[in-house]
Design an enzyme around this catalytic site. Structure first.
Site, mmCIF file in Angstrom:
data_model
loop_
_atom_site.group_PDB
_atom_site.id
_atom_site.type_symbol
_atom_site.label_atom_id
_atom_site.label_comp_id
_atom_site.label_asym_id
_atom_site.label_seq_id
_atom_site.Cartn_x
_atom_site.Cartn_y
_atom_site.Cartn_z
ATOM 1 N N ASN A 8 -19.871 -43.817 -6.199
ATOM 2 C CA ASN A 8 -19.919 -43.089 -4.938
ATOM 3 C C ASN A 8 -21.383 -43.093 -4.480
ATOM 4 O OD1 ASN A 8 -19.664 -41.385 -2.785
ATOM 5 N ND2 ASN A 8 -18.613 -39.760 -3.916
ATOM 6 N N ARG A 90 -16.342 -46.029 -3.510
ATOM 7 C CA ARG A 90 -15.766 -45.149 -2.504
ATOM 8 C C ARG A 90 -16.402 -45.483 -1.156
ATOM 9 N NH1 ARG A 90 -15.962 -38.574 -2.338
ATOM 10 N NH2 ARG A 90 -14.739 -38.415 -0.454
ATOM 11 N N HIS A 179 -10.707 -37.851 2.980
ATOM 12 C CA HIS A 179 -10.232 -37.277 1.697
ATOM 13 C C HIS A 179 -8.913 -37.899 1.239
ATOM 14 C CE1 HIS A 179 -12.478 -33.261 2.650
ATOM 15 N NE2 HIS A 179 -13.258 -34.054 1.932
ATOM 16 N N ARG A 240 -19.792 -27.594 8.546
ATOM 17 C CA ARG A 240 -19.167 -28.173 9.750
ATOM 18 C C ARG A 240 -18.267 -27.151 10.432
ATOM 19 N NH1 ARG A 240 -16.786 -33.130 6.560
ATOM 20 N NH2 ARG A 240 -18.592 -33.207 5.181
ATOM 21 N N GLU A 383 -10.839 -38.360 -7.787
ATOM 22 C CA GLU A 383 -10.937 -39.539 -6.928
ATOM 23 C C GLU A 383 -11.434 -40.752 -7.704
ATOM 24 O OE1 GLU A 383 -13.107 -36.750 -4.539
ATOM 25 O OE2 GLU A 383 -12.254 -37.605 -2.733
#
Ligand code: AMP
Length: 395
Positions: A8, A90, A179, A240, A383
């Site tokens: 990642n 990723r 996601h 956010r 993940e």
């Protein structure tokens, strides 16, 4: 026995996990931080409890990859590079180009770079990580796993915005969702835990971390998700805003004398959400600590819960039912009170939480009461494991 690596890459970081396959066993993991800055941090966890840490200047991702591979050998985690059969990356945005993970060609890499227009902070960094590994390990399978792919099953009714349709036709302006790898993993695990075929289930997956999204999963496929064209949309997040009325932008820009739209976007991306509401932190733990004495902290917590609850209600309506609600990621896995408050407000769906079962963190568990008509599951996301599995499938 052979190894694969799940990567990642961020703009100044490189997070990784090394798996022994096909056993799917994590044999080492680590992170390189502050790449390109002074005093980069290089750390590796291995041998179930041992750690290697170093502070050293690391100028580029390529140097980080070279150092990482050398250390894997020095620490006897691998004997030779040839043990590594694949590296999986990723990637944030795959647009409409990638409905599945791919074995990366030069053309794919260019497309990932082009899609930076959807994820300007993430895709260039992801591509940098891919190039760095390709440079150092040119003959090894290189796989890209996209945060958006899982949501490519959404129907037009769900992914189109109610704006002139030519903006979709000309510019691909639509909901993509993010996601996806996490929502896919937890929905597959939910089916296993419930011992039912995923094809028969209506699930609502709540990935609640610093970034947060809810996804309706029917028959194993993403039906709709709360993030949109970019990861700004949907829930209240750490920094956010999530959904807002876009008319606020010109209004606030005028009132606050903000002339550059990019500055306004930065406020909505980095200064809003829990941080903006509380006025002091984007971190849920800080808000809980001050919940008693700080009204703004309390308000931020309640707003966060409210938005998740609303999306669960909406997605139960979209699927005309729900069999299980899943909580995952930092907040979903750890914030006991948040889970409790969200589920307690959803009695009309015939869902009941078991306060004792819910009193836990970070483990796979059913947390609904026996009499609940809907199962509530806590499932830590993974993940990286999905990336390792995609390397196996595609190499
Ligand atoms: P993630 O982005 O998945 O790493 O999640 C980060 C979020 O999880 C932050 O808001 C953290 O405050 C939250 N989090 C982590 N541990 C806890 C905890 N024990 N209780 C409440 N929130 C937590």
């Amino acid at each position: 026995m052979y190894k694969t690596m799940a990567i990642n890459a961020g703009s100044s970081s490189l997070k990784w996990k090394c798996y022994e396959m096909p056993e799917e066993k994590v044999i080492a993991s680590g992170i390189v931080e502050r790449i390109g800055l002074k005093e980069s941090l290089f750390s590796i966890d291995y041998n179930e409890g041992q750690a290697f840490n170093m502070v050293i200047n690391i100028d580029t991702h390529e140097v980080a990859v070279e150092m990482l591979l050398e250390q894997l050998i020095d620490l006897a985690i691998i004997e030779d590079y040839s043990e590594i059969t694949g590296v999986g990356h990723r990637v944030a945005a795959g647009g409409e180009s990638f409905a599945d993970s791919v074995l990366i060609t030069e053309g794919d890499l260019k497309e990932i770079e082009r899609l930076a227009e959807l994820a300007p902070l993430h895709n260039p960094a992801n591509a940098m990580g891919i190039r760095a590994f390709k440079q150092v390990l040119p003959d090894i399978a290189s796989v890209a796993v996209f945060d958006t792919s899982f949501h490519q099953t959404m129907a037009k009714e769900q992914y189109l915005y109610s704006i002139p349709i030519e903006y979709y036709e000309k510019h691909h302006a639509r909901r993509y969702g993010y996601h996806g790898t996490s929502h896919k993993y937890v929905s597959q695990r939910a089916a296993e835990i419930l011992n039912k075929p995923v094809e028969k289930l209506k699930l609502i997956s709540c990935h609640l971390g610093n970034g947060a999204s809810v996804c309706a999963v029917e028959g194993g496929k993403s039906v709709v998700t709360s993030m949109g064209f970019t990861p700004m949309a949907g829930l209240t997040m750490g920094t956010r805003s999530g959904d807002i009325d876009v008319s606020l932008l010109p209004y606030l820009m005028e009132k606050e004398n903000i002339s550059d739209l990019n500055d306004m976007m930065t406020i909505l991306n980095k200064e809003s959400g829990l941080k903006g509401l509380s006025g002091f932190s984007s971190d849920m733990r800080d808000l809980f600590e001050q919940e008693e004495e700080n009204e703004r902290a309390t308000l931020a917590l309640r707003i966060f819960e409210d938005r998740v609850k609303k999306y669960i209600g909406a997605y139960a309506a979209t699927m005309n039912g729900v069999d299980a609600i899943i909580f995952t990621a930092g907040i979903g896995e750890n914030a006991i009170q948040t889970r409790h408050n969200i589920i307690s407000g959803l009695g009309f769906l015939n869902v009941v939480i078991d306060a004792d079962e819910n009193n836990c963190r970070g483990i796979e568990k059913r947390i609904s009461a026996k009499e609940s008509g809907v199962d509530v599951l806590l499932i830590p996301t993974d993940e990286e494991l999905m990336i390792a599995r995609d390397i196996e499938r595609l190499r």
